[in-house]
Scaffold this motif. Structure first.
Motif, mmCIF file in Angstrom:
data_model
loop_
_atom_site.group_PDB
_atom_site.id
_atom_site.type_symbol
_atom_site.label_atom_id
_atom_site.label_comp_id
_atom_site.label_asym_id
_atom_site.label_seq_id
_atom_site.Cartn_x
_atom_site.Cartn_y
_atom_site.Cartn_z
ATOM 1 N N UNK A 242 -16.637 20.615 57.464
ATOM 2 C CA UNK A 242 -15.181 21.142 58.004
ATOM 3 C C UNK A 242 -14.914 22.474 57.577
ATOM 4 N N UNK A 243 -14.285 23.052 58.156
ATOM 5 C CA UNK A 243 -14.059 24.526 57.869
ATOM 6 C C UNK A 243 -12.384 25.082 58.247
ATOM 7 N N UNK A 244 -11.780 25.731 57.385
ATOM 8 C CA UNK A 244 -10.540 26.168 57.360
ATOM 9 C C UNK A 244 -10.408 27.130 58.607
ATOM 10 N N UNK A 245 -9.282 27.365 59.115
ATOM 11 C CA UNK A 245 -9.161 28.477 60.319
ATOM 12 C C UNK A 245 -7.851 29.077 59.865
ATOM 13 N N UNK A 246 -7.147 29.828 60.790
ATOM 14 C CA UNK A 246 -6.046 30.617 60.351
ATOM 15 C C UNK A 246 -5.161 29.722 59.974
ATOM 16 N N UNK A 247 -4.835 28.805 60.872
ATOM 17 C CA UNK A 247 -3.825 27.934 60.383
ATOM 18 C C UNK A 247 -4.023 26.429 60.588
ATOM 19 N N UNK A 248 -5.168 26.035 60.212
ATOM 20 C CA UNK A 248 -5.541 24.782 60.263
ATOM 21 C C UNK A 248 -7.148 24.387 59.822
ATOM 22 N N UNK A 249 -7.482 23.388 60.440
ATOM 23 C CA UNK A 249 -9.035 23.195 60.459
ATOM 24 C C UNK A 249 -9.698 22.713 61.362
ATOM 25 N N UNK A 250 -11.088 23.027 61.370
ATOM 26 C CA UNK A 250 -11.923 22.527 62.493
ATOM 27 C C UNK A 250 -13.000 21.747 61.778
ATOM 28 N N UNK A 251 -13.209 20.631 62.587
ATOM 29 C CA UNK A 251 -14.241 19.732 61.887
ATOM 30 C C UNK A 251 -15.466 19.833 62.910
ATOM 31 N N UNK A 252 -16.455 20.121 62.470
ATOM 32 C CA UNK A 252 -17.726 20.300 63.280
ATOM 33 C C UNK A 252 -18.684 19.057 63.301
ATOM 34 N N UNK A 253 -18.713 18.523 64.342
ATOM 35 C CA UNK A 253 -19.739 17.418 64.644
ATOM 36 C C UNK A 253 -21.051 17.616 64.932
ATOM 37 N N UNK A 254 -21.978 16.808 64.726
ATOM 38 C CA UNK A 254 -23.334 17.297 64.329
ATOM 39 C C UNK A 254 -24.262 17.324 65.999
ATOM 40 N N UNK A 255 -23.153 16.831 66.892
ATOM 41 C CA UNK A 255 -23.555 17.005 68.343
ATOM 42 C C UNK A 255 -23.021 18.453 68.784
ATOM 43 N N UNK A 256 -22.526 19.292 68.317
ATOM 44 C CA UNK A 256 -22.009 20.363 68.752
ATOM 45 C C UNK A 256 -20.746 20.398 68.924
ATOM 46 N N UNK A 257 -19.779 19.267 69.139
ATOM 47 C CA UNK A 257 -18.434 19.466 69.344
ATOM 48 C C UNK A 257 -17.700 19.656 68.224
ATOM 49 N N UNK A 258 -16.386 20.054 68.374
ATOM 50 C CA UNK A 258 -15.552 20.350 67.133
ATOM 51 C C UNK A 258 -14.210 19.601 67.498
ATOM 52 N N UNK A 259 -13.537 19.382 66.378
ATOM 53 C CA UNK A 259 -12.196 18.758 66.498
ATOM 54 C C UNK A 259 -11.243 19.415 65.741
ATOM 55 N N UNK A 260 -10.103 20.145 66.290
ATOM 56 C CA UNK A 260 -9.113 20.822 65.607
ATOM 57 C C UNK A 260 -8.130 20.075 64.866
ATOM 58 N N UNK A 261 -7.546 20.358 63.979
ATOM 59 C CA UNK A 261 -6.194 19.990 63.626
ATOM 60 C C UNK A 261 -5.446 20.780 62.542
ATOM 61 N N UNK A 262 -4.360 20.340 62.100
ATOM 62 C CA UNK A 262 -3.601 21.156 60.773
ATOM 63 C C UNK A 262 -4.288 20.712 59.501
ATOM 64 N N UNK A 263 -4.838 19.490 59.204
ATOM 65 C CA UNK A 263 -5.338 19.027 58.107
ATOM 66 C C UNK A 263 -6.294 18.025 58.448
ATOM 67 N N UNK A 264 -7.172 18.034 57.068
ATOM 68 C CA UNK A 264 -8.500 17.127 57.405
ATOM 69 C C UNK A 264 -8.536 16.325 56.200
ATOM 70 N N UNK A 265 -8.566 14.989 56.469
ATOM 71 C CA UNK A 265 -8.875 14.049 55.223
ATOM 72 C C UNK A 265 -10.269 13.412 55.249
#
Ligand SMILES: Cc1cc2nc3c(=O)[nH]c(=O)nc-3n(C[C@H](O)[C@H](O)[C@H](O)COP(=O)(O)OP(=O)(O)OC[C@H]3O[C@@H](n4cnc5c(N)ncnc54)[C@H](O)[C@@H]3O)c2cc1C
Length: 464
Positions: free
Chosen positions: A243-266
């Motif tokens: 999971x990485x930070x973005x300018x205003x949130x987070x992006x979770x990287x899945x191992x099949x290449x997909x991503x999931x955006x959010x404001x926070x990640x638990x």
């Protein structure tokens, strides 16, 4: 007098200390964070306190069909909100108060408590590092109860701001706008359920085909359905790689290449035992390949005189099991009557809404292991009290041995299932039969009436 030294003051450690003091031993507990351990200070107690607020929110939000309305005319579901700062302050104050209560209780029993970090330097010797330096202690018996810590995702640390583990949630100043929960085991599911009720948008990332893969399949599927109906997005068969930070949130990287955006990640991808750097290898205490201390059913490790209890053993990561392992260790070490730990009697609960409570055969038993066992499942929708309370989702499941009718376990999915499972636990612990359960009076109307009704149906199933 036997000298007992306990490393770790969580339920595994402090419950053992109470037993050892009662049996007349001289007891030392060393803990680096405070009595109650992670259980009380950061994990179980804080999460269940947070859930008290989310439960209140759900009750209120779901009250319109019962005729409850706001004077303003608005909808309860849309109007109700929380002040997260107030909720978190309550959570932290309650956890601290509970830790102090335990410290007072342990102190009253004459247990010596030292705040510091301990490590073994021999089977009968430990060194404790405190703010003032190091001090050595001797012991006739040692109990290792050092617990576990959150596992990192992809080896990266959380930042405590947008990327969080469950211990960092209570410093959030505002409710996350969109919380991505990575990990759909019990911990992930509980927080996903809570934050959804509190008003966050929630996405739950699950590496498996369904959430809570180790729970009863019917219960997990029902929860998935409830979550989805309430607006949670569940991403399945998705293994998070990082999971990485973005300018205003987070992006979770899945191992099949997909991503999931959010404001926070638990990040809730399990835990690792606190068993490194405490001298276990030096004294020869055996661990398994994942680092958990190997113990038998009376909590003995591979070294005579050294016992272990709780999450550091990986037996069942529950406070109740940690406490029982700790007590058993002391009963055994101090020559009191002791029965080995019996996992088939353990009751466990998932504090989602609705809750899932399980005991005996229902707990983590695969469909295959249940072969030949009589089983009945009764939806709560037919229960009069459930109808009155507007409870739509839930069931009672009961298992018994064919022929004898001995109750082997059960699953309850209901609001406060944790309170409803006790009769089934009593039946399992005492090898009661379905007929004994069936003939027990219950209150009318009550949700527990469904448990005796399930027992009556099992009697019929058994004799047909
Ligand atoms: C979010 C969450 C919710 C949970 N909810 C529930 C629940 O509802 N019901 C339930 O039964 N269980 C629940 N659990 C599990 C429960 O918290 C654990 O099973 C329990 O904490 C285990 O107790 P323990 O004594 O083994 O360890 P801990 O509670 O982790 O305590 C260990 C203590 O040892 C200290 N320590 C570690 N190393 C050293 C050292 N070298 N020297 C001195 N001190 C040391 C640690 O700082 C800690 O204070 C939950 C867990 C999580 C993560």
């Amino acid at each position: 007098m036997t000298r007992i030294a306990i490393l770790g003051g969580g339920p595994g450690g402090y419950e053992a200390a109470l037993v050892a003091a009662q049996l007349g031993a001289e007891v030392l507990v060393v803990d680096r964070d405070g009595l109650g351990g992670a259980c009380v200070l950061t994990d179980c107690v804080p999460s269940k306190t947070l859930l008290a607020t989310s439960d209140a929110m759900t009750s209120f939000a779901c009250s319109a069909p019962l005729g409850v309305r706001l004077r303003s005319g608005g909808s309860a579901e849309k109007e109700v909100t929380v002040t997260l700062g107030t909720v978190n302050a309550r959570v932290k104050a309650l956890a601290l108060a509970q830790s102090l209560d335990i410290a007072r209780r342990v102190g009253r029993e004459g247990v010596e408590v030292v705040r510091g970090t301990a490590r073994l330097v021999g089977a009968n010797r430990l060194v404790v590092r405190t703010e003032d330096g190091e001090e050595g202690y001797g012991a006739d018996v040692v109990l290792i109860a050092t617990g576990a810590s959150p596992r990192l995702l992809g080896g990266s640390e959380t930042d405590g701001d947008r990327i969080l583990n469950w211990q960092q949630l209570y410093d959030l100043p505002e409710l996350p706008e969109h919380l991505v929960v990575v990990g759909s085991g019990v911990t992930g599911a509980e927080f996903a359920s809570a934050y959804l009720a509190l008003g966050s948008r929630v996405t739950l990332v699950s590496s498996r085909d369904r959430v809570m893969p180790s729970e009863d399949a019917d219960a997990a599927l029902l929860l998935e359905d409830v979550f989805t109906r309430r607006g949670m997005q569940i991403v399945k068969r998705a293994r998070a790689a990082g999971v990485d930070r973005t300018a205003d949130g987070v992006v979770v990287k899945l191992d099949d290449g997909r991503t999931v955006d959010g404001s926070h990640c638990l990040v809730a991808v399990g835990s690792v035992p606190n068993t490194s750097g405490i001298g276990l290898e030096d004294v020869g205490v055996a661990r398994d390949e994942r680092g958990y201390v190997r113990v038998d059913r009376v909590s003995r490790t591979s070294v005579p005189g050294i016992y272990a209890a709780g999450d550091c053993t990986g037996v069942l990561l529950l406070a109740s099991v940690a406490a029982m392992q700790g007590r058993i260790a002391m009963w055994h070490a101090l020559g009191d009557a002791v029965e080995p730990l019996k996992l088939s009697n353990v009751a466990a609960n998932v504090f989602t809404d609705p809750e899932i409570a399980t005991v005996g055969l229902g707990l983590a038993a695969s469909e295959g292991e249940r072969g030949g066992v009589q089983e009945v499942k009764l939806p709560l929708a037919t229960n009069a009290r459930a109808k009155m309370q507007g409870v739509l989702d839930g069931f009672v499941k009961l298992y018994c041995r064919p022929g004898s009718g001995t109750v082997l376990g059960g699953v309850v999915v209901a609001p406060r299932a944790s309170e409803l499972i006790l009769p089934v636990s009593l039946a399992v612990q005492n090898a009661l039969t379905v007929d004994q359960l069936a003939h027990t009076f219950t209150i009318y109307p009550s949700l527990s009436g469904s448990i005796t009704e399930a027992a009556r149906q099992l009697h019929l199933a058994e004799s047909s």
